[in-house]
Design an enzyme around this catalytic site. Sequence first.
Site, PDB file in Angstrom:
ATOM      1  CG  ASP A  73     -29.583   5.723 -10.174  1.00 57.67           C
ATOM      2  OD1 ASP A  73     -30.674   5.726 -10.769  1.00 57.67           O
ATOM      3  OD2 ASP A  73     -28.631   4.992 -10.498  1.00 57.67           O
ATOM      4  CG  ASP A 108     -31.787  -0.008 -11.731  1.00 56.72           C
ATOM      5  OD1 ASP A 108     -32.167  -1.063 -11.202  1.00 56.72           O
ATOM      6  OD2 ASP A 108     -32.537   0.730 -12.396  1.00 56.72           O
TER       7      ASP A 108
END
Length: 221
Positions: A7, A9
């Site tokens: 991922d 963020d």
Amino acid sequence: MKAVIFDCDGVLVNSETLSAIAYKNVYARYGLTITPEAFSAMLGMKQADILASLRGVEGELLPAEAEGELTSEILSLLGQLVRHTPGLPQFLDQLDQPYCVASSSDVPRIRLSLDTAGILDRFEGRIFSSSMVANGKPAPDLFLLAAEKLGVEPCDCIVFEDSAAGVTAAVAAGMTPVGYIGGDHLPPEHEAKLRAAGAADIVPDWRAAGQFLKRETRPQS
């Protein structure tokens, strides 16, 4: 394991605190108050889905015409202040497996974050966004796309995620999700949420992540 999916963020970059500031500021301009708990519940979701459900304590959604204003505020903060999570470059240097980023953010935001943090060159050609699939996290679509593009089976992928929505998506994709809690935005109780969502393990930093990968890729006797 044959591939690693990150991922963006809160995992590759410490961006969630900056996003929270932008949301708080823009909502306030429209007379709305959002609590840290309400914003935290939306972690891992794409912006359109957040805006469709994140209400101020006053009970109202942000007006649709304010979405562009929110995007501009987030990008401004990211372009000035976002940094990669501690120890990430060293972790990437040690990876033998192909890897990519699969994020709920759109491609321009992902690229801005990675570029500002000085790690864009490590992900060129391997940036995947929820804008590329029909359904964002917690649906598995994005992770399945990433596995397809990397040329590996979903069951051969490890996913590093900081959100329950992302862990849920990885489980649904048939991948091995690892909860990363080394970002600067997570409360102590977040580990339990990731485990409840199906995280195979929790790592507090990239050194621990490296140890997890070694265990997973060790030849079976």
